[in-house]
Design a protein around this motif. Structure first.
Motif, PDB file in Angstrom:
ATOM      1  N   GLU A 191       0.741  -1.010  -0.260  1.00  0.00           N
ATOM      2  CA  GLU A 191       0.031   0.040   0.024  1.00  0.00           C
ATOM      3  C   GLU A 191       0.930   1.163   0.005  1.00  0.00           C
ATOM      4  OE1 GLU A 191      -2.261   0.785   3.709  1.00  0.00           O
ATOM      5  OE2 GLU A 191      -0.866  -0.585   4.827  1.00  0.00           O
ATOM      6  N   ASP A 192       0.230   2.249  -0.444  1.00  0.00           N
ATOM      7  CA  ASP A 192       1.085   3.695  -0.543  1.00  0.00           C
ATOM      8  C   ASP A 192       1.086   4.214   0.983  1.00  0.00           C
ATOM      9  OD1 ASP A 192       1.702   3.286  -2.912  1.00  0.00           O
ATOM     10  OD2 ASP A 192      -0.046   4.471  -3.868  1.00  0.00           O
ATOM     11  N   LEU A 193       2.175   4.641   1.550  1.00  0.00           N
ATOM     12  CA  LEU A 193       2.085   5.069   2.704  1.00  0.00           C
ATOM     13  C   LEU A 193       3.070   6.454   2.636  1.00  0.00           C
ATOM     14  CD1 LEU A 193       3.060   2.181   5.385  1.00  0.00           C
ATOM     15  CD2 LEU A 193       0.808   3.409   4.800  1.00  0.00           C
ATOM     16  N   ALA A 331       4.235 -17.448   8.269  1.00  0.00           N
ATOM     17  CA  ALA A 331       3.702 -18.391   9.085  1.00  0.00           C
ATOM     18  C   ALA A 331       2.407 -18.283   9.102  1.00  0.00           C
ATOM     19  CB  ALA A 331       4.481 -18.593  10.458  1.00  0.00           C
ATOM     20  N   ALA A 332       1.420 -19.353   9.498  1.00  0.00           N
ATOM     21  CA  ALA A 332      -0.051 -19.133   9.391  1.00  0.00           C
ATOM     22  C   ALA A 332      -0.273 -18.117  10.676  1.00  0.00           C
ATOM     23  CB  ALA A 332      -0.683 -20.563   9.523  1.00  0.00           C
ATOM     24  N   SER A 333       0.496 -17.972  11.575  1.00  0.00           N
ATOM     25  CA  SER A 333      -0.031 -17.198  12.584  1.00  0.00           C
ATOM     26  C   SER A 333       0.199 -15.618  12.412  1.00  0.00           C
ATOM     27  CB  SER A 333       0.831 -17.416  13.862  1.00  0.00           C
ATOM     28  OG  SER A 333       2.341 -17.270  13.601  1.00  0.00           O
ATOM     29  N   VAL A 334       0.964 -15.321  11.370  1.00  0.00           N
ATOM     30  CA  VAL A 334       1.083 -13.860  11.061  1.00  0.00           C
ATOM     31  C   VAL A 334      -0.363 -13.258  10.371  1.00  0.00           C
ATOM     32  CG1 VAL A 334       2.453 -12.359   9.465  1.00  0.00           C
ATOM     33  CG2 VAL A 334       3.364 -14.313  10.254  1.00  0.00           C
ATOM     34  N   ASP A 335      -0.648 -12.255  11.093  1.00  0.00           N
ATOM     35  CA  ASP A 335      -1.924 -11.461  10.898  1.00  0.00           C
ATOM     36  C   ASP A 335      -1.224 -10.270  10.039  1.00  0.00           C
ATOM     37  OD1 ASP A 335      -3.868  -9.579  10.676  1.00  0.00           O
ATOM     38  OD2 ASP A 335      -4.886 -10.482  12.403  1.00  0.00           O
ATOM     39  N   ALA A 336      -1.636 -10.118   8.673  1.00  0.00           N
ATOM     40  CA  ALA A 336      -1.102  -9.221   7.568  1.00  0.00           C
ATOM     41  C   ALA A 336      -1.669  -7.689   8.165  1.00  0.00           C
ATOM     42  CB  ALA A 336      -1.573  -9.687   6.265  1.00  0.00           C
ATOM     43  N   ALA A 337      -2.947  -7.925   8.377  1.00  0.00           N
ATOM     44  CA  ALA A 337      -3.472  -6.646   8.800  1.00  0.00           C
ATOM     45  C   ALA A 337      -2.773  -5.703  10.181  1.00  0.00           C
ATOM     46  CB  ALA A 337      -5.144  -6.709   8.964  1.00  0.00           C
ATOM     47  N   GLU A 338      -2.549  -6.698  10.933  1.00  0.00           N
ATOM     48  CA  GLU A 338      -2.028  -6.325  12.502  1.00  0.00           C
ATOM     49  C   GLU A 338      -0.485  -5.717  12.013  1.00  0.00           C
ATOM     50  OE1 GLU A 338      -0.475  -8.191  16.375  1.00  0.00           O
ATOM     51  OE2 GLU A 338      -2.001  -9.021  15.509  1.00  0.00           O
ATOM     52  N   GLN A 339       0.095  -6.417  11.236  1.00  0.00           N
ATOM     53  CA  GLN A 339       1.316  -6.033  10.749  1.00  0.00           C
ATOM     54  C   GLN A 339       1.588  -4.855   9.896  1.00  0.00           C
ATOM     55  OE1 GLN A 339       4.118  -7.326  12.591  1.00  0.00           O
ATOM     56  NE2 GLN A 339       2.510  -8.982  13.216  1.00  0.00           N
ATOM     57  N   SER A 340       0.289  -4.609   9.069  1.00  0.00           N
ATOM     58  CA  SER A 340       0.344  -3.461   8.436  1.00  0.00           C
ATOM     59  C   SER A 340       0.260  -2.192   9.212  1.00  0.00           C
ATOM     60  CB  SER A 340      -0.752  -3.491   7.413  1.00  0.00           C
ATOM     61  OG  SER A 340      -0.439  -4.503   6.340  1.00  0.00           O
ATOM     62  N   ALA A 341      -0.671  -2.516  10.298  1.00  0.00           N
ATOM     63  CA  ALA A 341      -0.935  -1.426  11.195  1.00  0.00           C
ATOM     64  C   ALA A 341       0.494  -1.102  11.888  1.00  0.00           C
ATOM     65  CB  ALA A 341      -1.726  -1.717  12.203  1.00  0.00           C
TER      66      ALA A 341
END
Length: 361
Positions: A191-193, A331-341
């Motif tokens: 995404e663009d930041l 890994a399946a435990s990685v939450d992309a939305a949480e990491q993006s935040a």
């Protein structure tokens, strides 16, 4: 975010994971042939945690050892370089610097499947919560002082005299790092930041003029510093996988990120906004000044650049995790939305520090 507990050396141990099992009989034979005081039988467990090189606790009736090895599978050529870890630890051990004593390096894959080294086990504590709630004020202050002194001691080592002149590239450290992480971020952009774009444009022109090369740890954080079991002092610095030669302020200001990292970005917490006087912890300026006095260097100018650079670097690293998660390669435990935040929070904080250092949108 709840406080992380105090844990022992490199975290708790678990049964060896199926993917990391090794031939114990071959290992016992190898150690019997190469380590003078080794006597079996051997009990083997694996350290839990995020280290990229599988790490094992070896227990015998008389001694404990630690084994670190390359993971199995196809690896990047320069990754998981246990031979580099062994080399720098051996050089530092011979100067009396606090590292676990490295005993033997094996680069013969026929022994355990991948290269590995064995070192002596050191008893101690690792504090995963930067506020160290288990300690009293005086002990906490002493731990911070000892950690500061240990980093200053590392940066005072003559790496050329130790035979480590070729251990990394010399010169232009920050410029090279900014270029590397800018490219990594662009390659993993999802995404663009605006803050990241501004940092990529501003950081190269803000690099400090002094160009110094010393031996650096690369990940000098409280979770990689082992504290004596009962005394408030450093007994060993761990995990030298990212060690190289570079600008010592890269190490110092990465380490001091504990003071300026925004909240909710790391499980270890942050000292930002904490009552440092009540904790017995020096503020950032005092901590940096103490380091400068110990190393005999001039006061650090433009802390804003260093804060912005380090938070930018971490944001770029986490953006890579986001891209891998979205691509199904994490890994399946990685939450992309949480990491993006996390990336957004870190980038915004970094740009704020850049503006303090004179950056203009």
């Amino acid at each position: 975010m709840s406080a992380a507990p105090t844990r022992k050396y490199l975290g708790e141990t678990v049964e060896v994971k199926a993917a990391h099992r090794i031939d114990e009989a071959r290992l016992v034979q190898f150690l019997s042939d190469t380590v003078a005081d080794f006597e079996g039988p051997l009990s083997l467990r694996q350290f839990e945690g995020g280290q990229s090189n599988p790490t094992y606790l070896l227990t015998t009736p008389r001694r404990k050892y630690v084994l670190r090895r390359k993971p199995p599978g196809v690896l990047l050529k320069s990754a998981h370089a246990v031979d580099r870890e062994f080399r720098v630890m051996r050089a530092l051990w011979e100067t009396g610097f606090p590292v676990p004593e490295p005993l033997v390096l094996c680069q013969d894959d026929s022994v355990l499947g991948t290269a590995f080294y064995v070192m002596r086990h050191v008893e101690g504590r690792v504090f995963l919560d930067n506020a160290m709630p288990d300690l009293g004020r005086e002990d906490r202050a002493a731990v911070f002082d000892s950690v500061n002194a240990t980093l200053a001691r590392l940066h005072s080592v003559d790496h050329v005299a130790l035979g480590l002149e070729d251990f990394g590239r010399g010169g232009n450290y920050f410029s090279r790092q900014i270029g590397r992480w800018s490219q990594q971020y662009e390659a993993s952009r999802t995404e663009d930041l605006a803050a990241m774009d501004r940092l990529i444009a501003w950081l190269p022109g803000a690099v400090p003029q002094d160009d110094e090369t010393r031996l650096i740890h690369g990940d000098y954080s409280f979770h990689n510093v082992l504290i004596h079991p009962t005394e408030p002092r450093v007994v060993a610095v761990l995990d030298w996988e990212l060690s190289t030669t570079g600008h010592p302020l890269g190490d110092l200001m990465y380490h001091t990120m504990e003071w300026y990292r925004p909240p909710h970005c790391d499980a270890r917490g942050t000292l930002l906004g904490a009552d440092l006087a009540a904790l017995g912890v020096p503020d950032l300026d005092a901590y940096v000044t103490l380091y400068c006095e110990r190393t005999g260097r001039a006061p650090v100018e433009n802390l804003g650049f260093h804060k912005a650079y380090n938070l930018f670097r971490v944001a770029a690293i986490i953006q890579g995790i986001v891209a891998r998660a979205l691509g199904g390669n994490a890994a399946a435990s990685v939450d992309a939305a949480e990491q993006s935040a996390r990336v957004r929070v870190l980038a915004d904080a970094a740009w704020g520090y850049a503006q303090e250092a004179g950056a203009v949108a």
